[in-house]
Write a protein that holds these residues in place. Structure first.
Motif, PDB file in Angstrom:
ATOM      1  N   LYS A   2       0.830  -1.194   0.000  1.00 56.38           N
ATOM      2  CA  LYS A   2       0.000   0.000   0.000  1.00 56.38           C
ATOM      3  C   LYS A   2       0.870   1.251   0.000  1.00 56.38           C
ATOM      4  O   LYS A   2       2.033   1.223   0.408  1.00 56.38           O
ATOM      5  N   ASN A   3       0.277   2.341  -0.451  1.00 54.05           N
ATOM      6  CA  ASN A   3       1.013   3.606  -0.489  1.00 54.05           C
ATOM      7  C   ASN A   3       1.392   4.070   0.910  1.00 54.05           C
ATOM      8  O   ASN A   3       2.464   4.650   1.106  1.00 54.05           O
ATOM      9  N   LYS A   4       0.537   3.808   1.877  1.00 55.52           N
ATOM     10  CA  LYS A   4       0.818   4.210   3.250  1.00 55.52           C
ATOM     11  C   LYS A   4       2.031   3.463   3.800  1.00 55.52           C
ATOM     12  O   LYS A   4       2.878   4.046   4.479  1.00 55.52           O
ATOM     13  N   GLU A   5       2.125   2.179   3.501  1.00 54.08           N
ATOM     14  CA  GLU A   5       3.272   1.388   3.945  1.00 54.08           C
ATOM     15  C   GLU A   5       4.549   1.862   3.274  1.00 54.08           C
ATOM     16  O   GLU A   5       5.600   1.945   3.911  1.00 54.08           O
ATOM     17  N   LEU A   7       5.140   4.871   2.194  1.00 52.40           N
ATOM     18  CA  LEU A   7       5.479   6.158   2.800  1.00 52.40           C
ATOM     19  C   LEU A   7       6.170   5.961   4.148  1.00 52.40           C
ATOM     20  O   LEU A   7       7.139   6.661   4.458  1.00 52.40           O
ATOM     21  N   LYS A   8       5.722   4.992   4.927  1.00 50.64           N
ATOM     22  CA  LYS A   8       6.372   4.703   6.211  1.00 50.64           C
ATOM     23  C   LYS A   8       7.797   4.207   6.008  1.00 50.64           C
ATOM     24  O   LYS A   8       8.710   4.596   6.736  1.00 50.64           O
ATOM     25  N   ARG A  52       9.802  -3.857  11.425  1.00 52.54           N
ATOM     26  CA  ARG A  52       8.578  -3.598  10.657  1.00 52.54           C
ATOM     27  C   ARG A  52       8.566  -4.395   9.357  1.00 52.54           C
ATOM     28  O   ARG A  52       7.537  -4.946   8.972  1.00 52.54           O
ATOM     29  N   SER A  56       5.834  -7.241   8.418  1.00 54.44           N
ATOM     30  CA  SER A  56       4.973  -7.109   7.241  1.00 54.44           C
ATOM     31  C   SER A  56       5.127  -8.311   6.319  1.00 54.44           C
ATOM     32  O   SER A  56       4.149  -8.793   5.752  1.00 54.44           O
TER      33      SER A  56
END
Length: 70
Positions: A2-5, A7-8, A52, A56
């Motif tokens: 995902k884009n959020k992942e 970005l993190k 992380r 994941s």
């Protein structure tokens, strides 16, 4: 992914690079205590980053194995 992942991940990478950059700069300015602190901060960020990524990948593996079991 995902884009959020993503970005993190990029955020952690930037934090790691920034902390080691500041540690290097502090070392050349003969600020030993500050250098040690930034190395510890950078090392902690590296540890969190690796943890992380492992979590994941583990979640992704479990999700894929659940889909194949059905």
């Amino acid at each position: 992914m995902k884009n959020k992942e993503l970005l993190k991940i990029v955020g952690y990478f930037v934090l790691i690079c920034l902390s080691f950059y500041i540690a290097t700069r502090s070392y050349f300015e003969d600020k030993k205590i500050q250098t040690i602190c930034w190395i510890v901060i950078g090392s902690r960020n590296v540890y969190d980053f690796v943890r992380r990524i492992k979590n994941s990948k583990k979640e992704e593996y479990e999700r894929n194995s659940d889909n194949h079991a059905e």
